[in-house]
Scaffold this active site. Structure first.
Site, short mmCIF file in Angstrom:
data_model
loop_
_atom_site.label_atom_id
_atom_site.label_comp_id
_atom_site.label_asym_id
_atom_site.label_seq_id
_atom_site.Cartn_x
_atom_site.Cartn_y
_atom_site.Cartn_z
N HIS A 17 -2.49 -1.08 -3.48
CA HIS A 17 -3.67 -0.22 -3.31
C HIS A 17 -3.53 1.00 -4.22
O HIS A 17 -2.67 1.84 -4.01
CB HIS A 17 -3.81 0.24 -1.86
N ASP A 77 -4.54 -4.87 5.84
CA ASP A 77 -5.03 -5.64 4.70
C ASP A 77 -4.04 -6.74 4.32
O ASP A 77 -2.86 -6.47 4.09
CB ASP A 77 -5.26 -4.71 3.50
N MET A 123 -0.14 1.14 5.17
CA MET A 123 -0.92 1.42 6.37
C MET A 123 -2.04 0.39 6.51
O MET A 123 -2.61 -0.05 5.51
CB MET A 123 -1.51 2.83 6.29
N SER A 134 0.85 -1.18 0.00
CA SER A 134 0.00 0.00 0.00
C SER A 134 0.89 1.24 0.00
O SER A 134 1.74 1.36 -0.88
CB SER A 134 -0.97 -0.03 1.19
N THR A 135 0.76 2.12 0.99
CA THR A 135 1.50 3.38 0.99
C THR A 135 3.01 3.12 0.91
O THR A 135 3.56 2.38 1.72
CB THR A 135 1.19 4.17 2.27
#
Length: 364
Positions: A202, A298, A295, A176-177
């Site tokens: 993401h 998930d 973050m 993600s991030t």
């Protein structure tokens, strides 16, 4: 209440500056300490206010946001969230911003800006909160470039092949991030006969095509967006298309990509949980999984399911993550076989695959 997140808003639109300031100042844990309509004014305000986070537009007078971002990350590394119309219609610009060190981005609407930004207010403040705790690193004096390719010698990549490998192997990656650059770090070091690699990053619709194309230009393997029903082939990496769910299925003896309009899982679409659960269900001990920076949680539960099904799992360590949330949760769920710095993951993966290849050769 702890210390508030101090934000400087940089945008050439007075309306956008006003809207973003209002959205930020409504939050009990953050405040807009200054606004600027161009980077030269912003430079002085950043020196004066020393913000925790900067929101940055791309198209501005006197200096565009990408040039300003590059200078900022070389001289005064600060978490940046890109908020610009260009990040929606010019996904390549977004990839460049992330490459230069922006933590994340929000695409403001092309029309109906006031209502659109209001609708995006929760996303904006969530990403500011993530940026406030992100690790940002100083950009080298020579800015990274995507003009070179692994195939033309622009990026160092391994030349040694893995050898005879079972095509049953599949590598799963979730991020993600901060994940776009972390995924690049893995893929540019994979040899051209790697097993198929499936990736969930993401990212919203409209950006993953550019992301995959950029990776493809840098890697020895072929990188593309996944298409529903296609066979997953060695030497290829498949990126979950933004705004869809992506998982692995079987068709006879072959693994295939399944891309559908499934519901968000853990608030994400695509979701790492969805991809990793398919690894546990369909690939089992022939899977290897990697959890990278991001973050939230998930994919953590599904990564443990993959481990229980026989997968061997790598997790990025805290020091090399932009945000340690997803890797931390994977470790907490007992899903990690190895916790490694980002730069060590690809070599460890290749070494494990190579040892597997040796075992295949010895059995024949």
């Amino acid at each position: 209440m702890g210390k508030k997140i101090r934000v400087v808003v940089v945008d050439d639109s007075a309306l956008v500056r006003s809207l973003l300031s209002e959205i930020i100042n409504r939050q009990p844990d953050m405040e807009c300490v200054a606004t600027a309509n161009d980077p030269l004014i912003a430079r002085e305000l950043i020196r004066e206010h020393d913000p925790d986070v900067i929101t940055l537009d791309v198209e501005m007078p006197r200096m565009d946001g990408i040039d300003f971002l590059g200078r900022l990350m070389r001289l005064r590394p600060t978490p940046v969230v890109m908020i610009s119309t260009l990040t929606e219609r010019g996904a390549e610009v977004t990839m460049k911003a992330l490459e230069l060190g922006a933590v994340d981005f929000v695409a403001k609407p092309r029309i109906g800006v006031a209502n659109g930004l209001s609708d995006l207010s929760q996303q904006i403040v969530d990403k500011i909160r993530v940026a406030a705790v992100a690790r940002v690193r100083r950009l080298s004096q020579q800015a990274p470039s995507t003009s070179g390719t692994a195939r033309s010698g622009g990026v160092e990549a391994p030349t040694a092949l893995l050898g005879r490998l079972s095509t049953e192997k599949i590598v799963f990656i979730g991020a993600s991030t901060g994940g776009t650059e972390a995924i690049k770090e893995i893929l540019v070091h994979m040899p051209p006969d790697s097993p198929a690699i499936v990736i969930t990053q993401h990212m919203p619709a409209g950006f993953t095509t550019s992301f995959a194309a950029r990776l493809n230009s840098l890697c020895q393997i072929r990188v593309k967006e996944a298409a529903n029903g296609e066979r997953l082939l060695p030497g290829h990496a498949y990126v979950a298309p933004g705004g869809t769910q992506f998982h692995v299925g079987r068709s006879g003896a072959n693994y295939i990509a399944v891309v559908d309009d499934g519901v968000p899982v853990n608030r994400h679409k695509p979701s790492v949980e969805v991809l990793f659960k398919s690894g546990a269900a369909f690939v089992g001990r022939n899977a290897l999984a990697i959890m990278l920076t991001g973050m939230g949680a998930d994919g953590a539960v599904a990564m443990r399911e993959m481990k229980d099904a026989g997968s061997y799992n790598f997790v990025q360590d805290e020091a090399s993550c932009v945000v340690f949330g997803m890797p931390r949760e994977a470790i907490a769920h007992g899903a990690a076989d190895e916790v490694l710095p980002l730069q060590a993951i690809a070599p460890a993966l290749v070494a494990r695959l190579r040892s597997g290849a040796d075992r295949v050769l010895h059995r024949i």
